[in-house]
Scaffold this motif. Structure first.
Motif, mmCIF file in Angstrom:
data_model
loop_
_atom_site.group_PDB
_atom_site.id
_atom_site.type_symbol
_atom_site.label_atom_id
_atom_site.label_comp_id
_atom_site.label_asym_id
_atom_site.label_seq_id
_atom_site.Cartn_x
_atom_site.Cartn_y
_atom_site.Cartn_z
ATOM 1 N N ALA A 69 0.834 -1.206 0.000
ATOM 2 C CA ALA A 69 0.000 0.000 0.000
ATOM 3 C C ALA A 69 0.870 1.257 0.000
ATOM 4 O O ALA A 69 0.607 2.213 -0.743
ATOM 5 C CB ALA A 69 -0.927 -0.002 1.209
ATOM 6 N N VAL A 70 1.900 1.266 0.819
ATOM 7 C CA VAL A 70 2.809 2.415 0.861
ATOM 8 C C VAL A 70 3.533 2.566 -0.476
ATOM 9 O O VAL A 70 3.662 3.678 -1.007
ATOM 10 C CB VAL A 70 3.806 2.261 2.021
ATOM 11 C CG1 VAL A 70 4.901 3.323 1.928
ATOM 12 C CG2 VAL A 70 3.079 2.349 3.361
ATOM 13 N N ASP A 71 3.976 1.458 -1.029
ATOM 14 C CA ASP A 71 4.659 1.512 -2.329
ATOM 15 C C ASP A 71 3.754 2.106 -3.402
ATOM 16 O O ASP A 71 4.210 2.867 -4.266
ATOM 17 C CB ASP A 71 5.104 0.114 -2.751
ATOM 18 C CG ASP A 71 6.278 -0.416 -1.928
ATOM 19 O OD1 ASP A 71 6.917 0.385 -1.223
ATOM 20 O OD2 ASP A 71 6.538 -1.631 -1.994
ATOM 21 N N LEU A 72 2.469 1.761 -3.364
ATOM 22 C CA LEU A 72 1.528 2.290 -4.355
ATOM 23 C C LEU A 72 1.382 3.801 -4.206
ATOM 24 O O LEU A 72 1.332 4.525 -5.217
ATOM 25 C CB LEU A 72 0.169 1.607 -4.200
ATOM 26 C CG LEU A 72 -0.916 2.050 -5.183
ATOM 27 C CD1 LEU A 72 -0.505 1.755 -6.627
ATOM 28 C CD2 LEU A 72 -2.256 1.362 -4.863
ATOM 29 N N ALA A 73 1.330 4.289 -2.980
ATOM 30 C CA ALA A 73 1.232 5.738 -2.769
ATOM 31 C C ALA A 73 2.440 6.459 -3.342
ATOM 32 O O ALA A 73 2.315 7.501 -4.005
ATOM 33 C CB ALA A 73 1.088 6.039 -1.275
ATOM 34 N N VAL A 74 3.619 5.913 -3.105
ATOM 35 C CA VAL A 74 4.845 6.535 -3.613
ATOM 36 C C VAL A 74 4.880 6.478 -5.139
ATOM 37 O O VAL A 74 5.250 7.460 -5.801
ATOM 38 C CB VAL A 74 6.072 5.841 -3.001
ATOM 39 C CG1 VAL A 74 7.358 6.374 -3.626
ATOM 40 C CG2 VAL A 74 6.096 6.033 -1.484
ATOM 41 N N GLU A 75 4.474 5.341 -5.686
ATOM 42 C CA GLU A 75 4.489 5.177 -7.152
ATOM 43 C C GLU A 75 3.483 6.096 -7.834
ATOM 44 O O GLU A 75 3.787 6.733 -8.850
ATOM 45 C CB GLU A 75 4.165 3.723 -7.490
ATOM 46 C CG GLU A 75 4.017 3.435 -8.971
ATOM 47 C CD GLU A 75 3.477 2.030 -9.240
ATOM 48 O OE1 GLU A 75 2.721 1.875 -10.213
ATOM 49 O OE2 GLU A 75 3.805 1.109 -8.469
ATOM 50 N N GLN A 76 2.268 6.190 -7.288
ATOM 51 C CA GLN A 76 1.193 6.938 -7.935
ATOM 52 C C GLN A 76 1.258 8.442 -7.650
ATOM 53 O O GLN A 76 0.939 9.257 -8.505
ATOM 54 C CB GLN A 76 -0.162 6.390 -7.476
ATOM 55 C CG GLN A 76 -0.457 4.980 -7.952
ATOM 56 C CD GLN A 76 -0.739 4.938 -9.444
ATOM 57 O OE1 GLN A 76 -1.546 5.695 -9.965
ATOM 58 N NE2 GLN A 76 -0.071 4.026 -10.145
ATOM 59 N N PHE A 77 1.676 8.801 -6.430
ATOM 60 C CA PHE A 77 1.572 10.195 -6.005
ATOM 61 C C PHE A 77 2.894 10.815 -5.563
ATOM 62 O O PHE A 77 2.928 11.971 -5.153
ATOM 63 C CB PHE A 77 0.547 10.318 -4.876
ATOM 64 C CG PHE A 77 -0.859 9.917 -5.281
ATOM 65 C CD1 PHE A 77 -1.456 10.454 -6.407
ATOM 66 C CD2 PHE A 77 -1.580 9.007 -4.514
ATOM 67 C CE1 PHE A 77 -2.751 10.106 -6.771
ATOM 68 C CE2 PHE A 77 -2.870 8.644 -4.864
ATOM 69 C CZ PHE A 77 -3.461 9.196 -6.000
ATOM 70 N N GLY A 78 3.983 10.040 -5.605
ATOM 71 C CA GLY A 78 5.298 10.624 -5.402
ATOM 72 C C GLY A 78 5.815 10.691 -3.983
ATOM 73 O O GLY A 78 6.887 11.265 -3.740
ATOM 74 N N GLY A 79 5.100 10.124 -3.037
ATOM 75 C CA GLY A 79 5.585 10.155 -1.657
ATOM 76 C C GLY A 79 4.476 9.792 -0.701
ATOM 77 O O GLY A 79 3.427 9.283 -1.097
ATOM 78 N N LEU A 80 4.705 10.080 0.583
ATOM 79 C CA LEU A 80 3.698 9.785 1.610
ATOM 80 C C LEU A 80 3.838 10.785 2.742
ATOM 81 O O LEU A 80 4.925 10.990 3.279
ATOM 82 C CB LEU A 80 3.872 8.359 2.145
ATOM 83 C CG LEU A 80 2.844 7.919 3.189
ATOM 84 C CD1 LEU A 80 1.443 7.879 2.582
ATOM 85 C CD2 LEU A 80 3.202 6.560 3.772
ATOM 86 N N ASP A 81 2.714 11.409 3.114
ATOM 87 C CA ASP A 81 2.678 12.379 4.204
ATOM 88 C C ASP A 81 1.848 11.915 5.390
ATOM 89 O O ASP A 81 2.115 12.311 6.528
ATOM 90 C CB ASP A 81 2.084 13.710 3.711
ATOM 91 C CG ASP A 81 2.841 14.273 2.528
ATOM 92 O OD1 ASP A 81 3.985 14.720 2.720
ATOM 93 O OD2 ASP A 81 2.283 14.253 1.404
ATOM 94 N N ILE A 82 0.818 11.105 5.131
ATOM 95 C CA ILE A 82 -0.159 10.742 6.153
ATOM 96 C C ILE A 82 -0.429 9.242 6.066
ATOM 97 O O ILE A 82 -0.668 8.710 4.990
ATOM 98 C CB ILE A 82 -1.488 11.504 5.948
ATOM 99 C CG1 ILE A 82 -1.263 13.025 5.978
ATOM 100 C CG2 ILE A 82 -2.531 11.088 6.975
ATOM 101 C CD1 ILE A 82 -2.396 13.808 5.340
#
Length: 268
Positions: A69-82
């Motif tokens: 799930a975290v990898d998908l956030a980074v791949e799709q949106f460029g990072g993770l804040d929350i």
């Protein structure tokens, strides 16, 4: 009030219904890009479809799922804040409430901790490096007032969430100096599918006490929990607390346990 969340990236687990759905919807309304994790979809979730939402069809009982799930956030949106670790409660295939310590087997205990604690550990392990790389981040773990008010009902669930509360305190201490805030939100009884679905808690409790399911949800459950508001909590009320904790408006709030329980807890 502007929560200053627009453009940020979030992962929300257990996002297709109840509290998770309310959190996902509210984040999207604030301009957040969301990876929503759930095993199944719902009509209400489908209605949120848009360019800022991605669904991750993952089972958090799979040790690899939180990292994916975290990898998908980074791949799709460029990072993770929350990161909102909302998924919890009965593991897939488990029915609650349990009314005695003896109702849960060793395997029941393992499954409860796998779903409510270890899945969170894995999600945090995957998320923190991305947050520290950005110099800031907010992790919100959804717990329960049963973590602070021990009860013989659902004892394995309460124990797993008590461990989750402890974890949040530890994480806030270790990563606070690197800009990552970690907080807990502890709801009381919330009017979600856990209560309302066929065969759910309302039906099971109605059988136990000889009442109808609507009376359980409208009157008897709040009375049994001594909720001073005389009603179950609405999922949006929990989501509102989560959004404020996710926001930089809460920049000095970390290691906290926010209670949203209709006055269930009476201790100081």
């Amino acid at each position: 009030m502007d929560l200053k969340l627009a453009g940020r990236v979030a992962v929300v687990t257990g996002a297709s219904k109840g509290i998770g759905l309310a959190i996902t919807k509210s984040l999207l309304e604030e301009g957040v890009k969301v990876v929503a994790v759930s095993r199944k979809l719902s009509a209400e979730f489908d209605a949120l479809a848009g360019e800022n939402l991605r669904h991750a069809a993952l089972d958090l009982m799979d040790p690899a799922a939180p990292g994916q799930a975290v990898d998908l956030a980074v791949e799709q949106f460029g990072g993770l804040d929350i990161l909102v670790n909302n998924a919890g409660g009965p593991p897939p295939g488990t029915k609650l409430p349990r009314t005695s310590f003896f109702d849960a087997t060793d395997e029941d205990w393992r499954a409860m901790f796998e779903f409510n604690l270890f899945a969170v550990v894995r999600a945090v392990r995957a998320a923190v490096p991305h947050m520290t790389a950005r110099g800031e981040g907010s992790i919100i773990n959804i717990s329960t007032v049963l973590a602070r008010q021990p009860a013989s009902m659902n004892v394995d669930y309460g124990a797993a969430k008590a461990a989750l509360n402890n974890l949040g305190k530890v994480l806030s201490e270790e990563f606070g100096s690197q800009g990552v805030r970690v907080n807990t939100v502890s709801p009381g009884g919330v009017l979600t599918a856990w209560w309302t679905e066929e065969g759910g808690a309302a039906d099971r409790m109605a059988t136990m006490v000889g009442a109808d399911r609507d009376a359980i949800m409208d009157t008897l459950a709040p009375q049994m929990m001594n909720m001073v508001t005389d009603r179950l909590v609405h999922p949006q009320e929990v989501a509102d607390a989560v959004l404020l904790l996710a926001s930089p408006r809460s920049a000095s709030t970390t290691g906290a346990d926010w209670i949203v329980d209709g006055g269930f807890l009476k201790s100081v």
